[in-house]
Design a protein around this motif. Structure first.
Motif, PDB file in Angstrom:
ATOM      1  N   ARG A 208      16.445   4.845   7.518  1.00  0.00           N
ATOM      2  CA  ARG A 208      15.279   4.684   8.387  1.00  0.00           C
ATOM      3  C   ARG A 208      14.088   4.169   7.564  1.00  0.00           C
ATOM      4  O   ARG A 208      13.940   4.504   6.388  1.00  0.00           O
ATOM      5  N   LEU A 209      13.257   3.380   8.205  1.00  0.00           N
ATOM      6  CA  LEU A 209      12.054   2.886   7.540  1.00  0.00           C
ATOM      7  C   LEU A 209      11.197   4.037   7.036  1.00  0.00           C
ATOM      8  O   LEU A 209      10.622   3.956   5.949  1.00  0.00           O
ATOM      9  N   ARG A 210      11.131   5.107   7.804  1.00  0.00           N
ATOM     10  CA  ARG A 210      10.318   6.255   7.408  1.00  0.00           C
ATOM     11  C   ARG A 210      10.782   6.832   6.065  1.00  0.00           C
ATOM     12  O   ARG A 210       9.967   7.174   5.209  1.00  0.00           O
ATOM     13  N   GLU A 211      12.084   6.933   5.899  1.00  0.00           N
ATOM     14  CA  GLU A 211      12.610   7.473   4.641  1.00  0.00           C
ATOM     15  C   GLU A 211      12.314   6.538   3.479  1.00  0.00           C
ATOM     16  O   GLU A 211      11.965   6.978   2.375  1.00  0.00           O
ATOM     17  N   LEU A 212      12.433   5.243   3.720  1.00  0.00           N
ATOM     18  CA  LEU A 212      12.139   4.269   2.673  1.00  0.00           C
ATOM     19  C   LEU A 212      10.685   4.349   2.231  1.00  0.00           C
ATOM     20  O   LEU A 212      10.377   4.359   1.032  1.00  0.00           O
ATOM     21  N   ILE A 213       9.774   4.417   3.192  1.00  0.00           N
ATOM     22  CA  ILE A 213       8.348   4.316   2.886  1.00  0.00           C
ATOM     23  C   ILE A 213       7.756   5.651   2.453  1.00  0.00           C
ATOM     24  O   ILE A 213       6.957   5.710   1.512  1.00  0.00           O
ATOM     25  N   PHE A 214       8.149   6.743   3.116  1.00  0.00           N
ATOM     26  CA  PHE A 214       7.493   8.022   2.858  1.00  0.00           C
ATOM     27  C   PHE A 214       8.267   8.930   1.905  1.00  0.00           C
ATOM     28  O   PHE A 214       7.655   9.732   1.195  1.00  0.00           O
TER      29      PHE A 214
ATOM     30  N   ILE B  14       6.815  -5.220   2.444  1.00  0.00           N
ATOM     31  CA  ILE B  14       5.401  -5.060   2.106  1.00  0.00           C
ATOM     32  C   ILE B  14       4.770  -4.054   3.062  1.00  0.00           C
ATOM     33  O   ILE B  14       4.718  -4.278   4.273  1.00  0.00           O
ATOM     34  N   VAL B  15       4.295  -2.949   2.514  1.00  0.00           N
ATOM     35  CA  VAL B  15       3.714  -1.867   3.306  1.00  0.00           C
ATOM     36  C   VAL B  15       2.205  -2.089   3.450  1.00  0.00           C
ATOM     37  O   VAL B  15       1.519  -2.440   2.494  1.00  0.00           O
ATOM     38  N   MET B  16       1.696  -1.866   4.673  1.00  0.00           N
ATOM     39  CA  MET B  16       0.276  -2.097   4.966  1.00  0.00           C
ATOM     40  C   MET B  16      -0.358  -0.826   5.517  1.00  0.00           C
ATOM     41  O   MET B  16       0.282  -0.077   6.264  1.00  0.00           O
ATOM     42  N   ASP B  17      -1.639  -0.613   5.163  1.00  0.00           N
ATOM     43  CA  ASP B  17      -2.365   0.547   5.678  1.00  0.00           C
ATOM     44  C   ASP B  17      -3.393   0.112   6.714  1.00  0.00           C
ATOM     45  O   ASP B  17      -3.447  -1.051   7.118  1.00  0.00           O
TER      46      ASP B  17
ATOM     47  N   LYS C 142       0.824  -1.214   0.000  1.00  0.00           N
ATOM     48  CA  LYS C 142       0.000   0.000   0.000  1.00  0.00           C
ATOM     49  C   LYS C 142       0.857   1.262   0.000  1.00  0.00           C
ATOM     50  O   LYS C 142       0.670   2.178   0.804  1.00  0.00           O
ATOM     51  N   VAL C 143       1.807   1.310  -0.913  1.00  0.00           N
ATOM     52  CA  VAL C 143       2.708   2.449  -1.013  1.00  0.00           C
ATOM     53  C   VAL C 143       2.607   3.010  -2.431  1.00  0.00           C
ATOM     54  O   VAL C 143       2.377   2.258  -3.389  1.00  0.00           O
ATOM     55  N   LYS C 144       2.752   4.300  -2.568  1.00  0.00           N
ATOM     56  CA  LYS C 144       2.525   4.941  -3.865  1.00  0.00           C
ATOM     57  C   LYS C 144       3.556   4.527  -4.908  1.00  0.00           C
ATOM     58  O   LYS C 144       3.207   4.236  -6.051  1.00  0.00           O
ATOM     59  N   ASN C 145       4.824   4.549  -4.530  1.00  0.00           N
ATOM     60  CA  ASN C 145       5.891   4.245  -5.494  1.00  0.00           C
ATOM     61  C   ASN C 145       6.414   2.830  -5.272  1.00  0.00           C
ATOM     62  O   ASN C 145       7.397   2.629  -4.556  1.00  0.00           O
ATOM     63  N   THR C 146       5.744   1.860  -5.847  1.00  0.00           N
ATOM     64  CA  THR C 146       6.254   0.493  -5.728  1.00  0.00           C
ATOM     65  C   THR C 146       7.413   0.310  -6.697  1.00  0.00           C
ATOM     66  O   THR C 146       7.450   0.906  -7.767  1.00  0.00           O
ATOM     67  N   GLY C 147       8.372  -0.526  -6.299  1.00  0.00           N
ATOM     68  CA  GLY C 147       9.476  -0.762  -7.207  1.00  0.00           C
ATOM     69  C   GLY C 147      10.685  -1.352  -6.524  1.00  0.00           C
ATOM     70  O   GLY C 147      10.626  -1.853  -5.402  1.00  0.00           O
ATOM     71  N   LEU C 148      11.793  -1.269  -7.237  1.00  0.00           N
ATOM     72  CA  LEU C 148      13.067  -1.851  -6.817  1.00  0.00           C
ATOM     73  C   LEU C 148      13.981  -0.726  -6.362  1.00  0.00           C
ATOM     74  O   LEU C 148      14.223   0.226  -7.108  1.00  0.00           O
TER      75      LEU C 148
ATOM     76  N   ILE D 178      11.144   7.778  -0.342  1.00  0.00           N
ATOM     77  CA  ILE D 178      11.324   7.010  -1.570  1.00  0.00           C
ATOM     78  C   ILE D 178       9.993   6.449  -2.050  1.00  0.00           C
ATOM     79  O   ILE D 178       9.634   6.556  -3.229  1.00  0.00           O
ATOM     80  N   GLY D 179       9.230   5.869  -1.136  1.00  0.00           N
ATOM     81  CA  GLY D 179       7.962   5.242  -1.504  1.00  0.00           C
ATOM     82  C   GLY D 179       6.825   6.216  -1.733  1.00  0.00           C
ATOM     83  O   GLY D 179       5.788   5.832  -2.274  1.00  0.00           O
ATOM     84  N   GLY D 180       6.981   7.455  -1.305  1.00  0.00           N
ATOM     85  CA  GLY D 180       5.947   8.457  -1.577  1.00  0.00           C
ATOM     86  C   GLY D 180       4.768   8.436  -0.631  1.00  0.00           C
ATOM     87  O   GLY D 180       3.799   9.171  -0.818  1.00  0.00           O
ATOM     88  N   GLY D 181       4.809   7.574   0.384  1.00  0.00           N
ATOM     89  CA  GLY D 181       3.701   7.531   1.339  1.00  0.00           C
ATOM     90  C   GLY D 181       2.663   6.480   0.986  1.00  0.00           C
ATOM     91  O   GLY D 181       2.836   5.668   0.088  1.00  0.00           O
ATOM     92  N   ILE D 182       1.560   6.516   1.701  1.00  0.00           N
ATOM     93  CA  ILE D 182       0.542   5.474   1.616  1.00  0.00           C
ATOM     94  C   ILE D 182      -0.497   5.817   0.547  1.00  0.00           C
ATOM     95  O   ILE D 182      -0.929   6.964   0.417  1.00  0.00           O
ATOM     96  N   LEU D 183      -0.898   4.803  -0.191  1.00  0.00           N
ATOM     97  CA  LEU D 183      -1.894   4.975  -1.247  1.00  0.00           C
ATOM     98  C   LEU D 183      -3.194   5.548  -0.698  1.00  0.00           C
ATOM     99  O   LEU D 183      -3.639   5.167   0.394  1.00  0.00           O
TER     100      LEU D 183
END
Length: 609
Positions: A385-391, A443-446, A371-377, A393-398
């Motif tokens: 930090r997990l926060r930097e990876l998810i929010f 795997i990101v979860m909302d 459930k992350v906006k920018n899925t990828g490799l 790089i990943g752009g936050g939650i869908l």
């Protein structure tokens, strides 16, 4: 298989090139057809030979969510969500006239403005590419392209200038830990294997990537096969092996074909076979297709499978470095670990360890999904930090929903909650949090994710994949699955939580292999961090996330409903009624608790009761 279109004389680094991503995600969206259409349109356009670009089909370029993706270099232009309808404009406007096509650019989540290059894209800015250094940059079917980017230089340096002991010391100095799960120091493993005098010795690559949502090793094998091969040759030289095996997950047909062609090319150029590069060192590689079982990713089960036996693990009181394949000294590392080796030998172990943390050096490749906006490799320094990876790089939650948890380490990993978002991503920190690095699935979860259901899913997956050889794993996982099923269906008891933890502790202590020892992680971490959600299922017979159907009822809040009709449109059983701009109502007799209404409502008017 993709066609090869490079030829001698076209491999200049300054050559204008269109890099068309043909990684798994873009491949599914017909990116090879885009590459073919680009070639055709360029020929039709009759561009001047000085600006006539080379079309190169590459491995994964990373941002799978925005594929198909192409890059134009050295212009440094990146286009996303490219379709066949865009090909003519790319040729006529960008390649012929130098104009940028705004609709194909990435829109920055921070500024809301389009960005032209990868350097300006927040998905790529924090990344450091080592294992993925060539993925998305070269044509994986062309050994000349790999060599043009410095490939096989580390091997030449190794066999001509270094002794095996010096090679091992360089790898040890780098601090590289195995990227396949346990994080065992690579240099130490090689040194142990080299210390045994009996022969033959073997080196093995574990490409049996079985974690749900994981595609890191696949992308390296498909996008840069020679980096894995070169790393294995160097490893074989260091430990005194003359034969190696690449064990590839059976479903990875493209990876098998890409690696097979790369091996053939390496033999033709003298990098594999007898007297490599004119030295006395000989080494060759073979491919073994996986046995189709998740447990074959475990080292001893994998080796049993290579030997033609049932893929079952054995007790590790004797390590594989002493008695592995056919009872001989064997070094096994995963795809990403081998891909790091040429860089360490070229740049030096000290430089490699400048990246990452003291105990977790270098970088790590992750597949960021869910459930992350920018899925990828992505490939990032250890310790991020997990926060930097998810929010970042990943752009936050869908959909702007609330973050709930992130699963790291695959089915045997753990679920990390919001309060630990500032946790550094390294081997030791993840272990302390009850999870693990694993091979790199993330795997990101909302808030629409039920953590009890997540634990049930992973335990059922592992129950299906357990080889059944040892009682703690075979019976323990099965019993945990039964208990979780009862909780999700409203038959749970508070004593079940202690029972689950007790079973997990027994499995961690007594199971034969890593699958059984780590299988309780999804259960123990969800109980540890989301106990109140378990108690809601047990005490209130209610699923707060609205996922467990037997424990869920949806209702529409009349104060929030504006009668837009989105929920009614998305209901598969016509359980929702109401006129436009009037409050809608759910018929509980018809409702099947699918949750479509919750997901489609823009005003958060559908509530879980």
């Amino acid at each position: 298989m993709r066609e090869a279109h490079l030829s001698e004389g076209t491999l200049r680094r300054d050559c204008r090139t269109v890099l068309v991503c043909c990684g798994p995600g873009c491949l599914a969206n017909d990116s090879p057809a885009i590459a073919k259409a680009l070639r055709s349109k360029i020929d039709e356009a009759g561009l001047d030979v000085k600006v006539h670009p080379l079309i190169k089909e590459t491995g994964c370029q990373g941002l799978c969510e925005k594929g198909p993706m192409i890059r134009i270099v050295p212009d440094d232009i990146a286009y996303y969500k490219v379709s066949l309808n865009d090909v003519e404009a790319i040729v006529e406007k960008t390649l012929r006239s130098g104009e940028v096509i705004p609709k194909l650019l990435h829109i920055s989540a921070k500024t809301g403005k389009p960005v032209l290059t990868l350097r300006e894209n927040e998905f790529y800015t924090p990344q450091v590419k080592i294992a993925l250094r060539h993925v998305g940059e070269i044509d994986p079917h062309q050994i000349d392209d790999y060599i043009d980017h410095g490939g096989y230089g580390a091997l030449e340096k190794t066999v001509k200038e270094m002794t095996p002991d010096v090679v091992i010391e360089e790898v040890h100095r780098s601090g590289l830990r195995g990227r396949g799960g346990a994080g065992f120091p690579t240099g130490r493993k090689w040194k142990q294997c080299a210390s045994y005098e009996n022969s033959p010795k073997y080196v093995v690559c574990n490409g049996d990537e079985g974690d749900p949502g994981a595609f890191m090793d696949r992308s390296i094998m498909e996008g840069d096969p020679h980096s894995v091969i070169e790393g294995m040759i160097i490893g074989a030289y260091a430990v005194g092996a003359n034969e190696g095996f690449i064990y590839i997950r059976d479903e990875y047909a493209l990876a098998v074909e890409t690696i097979r062609k790369a091996i053939e090319q390496a033999r033709e150029r003298g990098y594999l076979g007898r007297n490599i590069l004119g030295s006395s060192f000989s080494f060759d590689l073979s491919i073994v297709r996986g046995g189709g079982a998740f447990v074959c990713g475990e080292s001893t089960a994998l080796m049993a499978s290579i030997e033609g036996k049932v893929g079952e693990p054995r007790a590790k009181y004797i390590r594989s470095v002493e008695k592995g394949l056919w009872g001989q000294p064997t070094v096994l590392n995963n795809v990403e670990t081998w891909a790091n080796i040429p860089v360490i030998l070229t740049q030096g172990g000290d430089q490699f360890r400048q990246i990452g943390t003291e105990k977790s050096t270098g970088t790590k490749v992750f597949s960021l999904v869910g459930k992350v906006k920018n899925t990828g490799l992505v490939e990032v320094p250890m310790g991020i930090r997990l926060r930097e990876l998810i929010f970042d790089i990943g752009g936050g939650i869908l959909g702007g929903r609330k973050f709930k948890a992130v699963q790291t380490g695959g089915p045997s990993g753990g679920c990390i909650p919001e309060e630990l978002l500032d946790l550094p991503v390294d081997f030791d920190s993840l272990t302390e949090a009850g999870s693990m690095m694993g091979s790199g699935g993330m795997i990101v979860m909302d808030d629409r994710t039920c953590m009890v259901d997540v634990a049930r899913y992973y335990v059922q997956f592992l129950a299906d994949e357990s080889c059944g050889k040892c009682v703690p794993c075979r019976e323990g996982i099965r019993r945990m699955a039964e208990i979780l099923e009862d909780i999700c269906e409203g038959r749970g008891q508070e004593s079940d939580l202690d029972l689950l933890l007790n079973i997990g502790e027994t499995m961690a202590e007594a199971a034969l292999c890593g699958l059984g020892k780590s299988a309780p992680n999804p259960v123990s971490t969800t109980i540890r961090y989301f106990r109140e959600e378990y108690l809601a299922h047990i005490q209130e017979r209610r699923c707060p996330a609205g996922v467990c159907r037997e424990l869920t009822t949806f209702e529409i809040d009349g104060a929030l409903c504006n009668g837009c009709g989105l929920c009614r449109r998305d209901c598969p059983t016509d359980a929702i009624t109401g006129s436009t701009k009037q409050r809608h109502v759910i018929d509980q007799e018809k409702c099947i608790r699918c949750g479509n209404c919750v997901d489609s409502c823009k005003r958060n008017a559908v509530k879980v009761r």
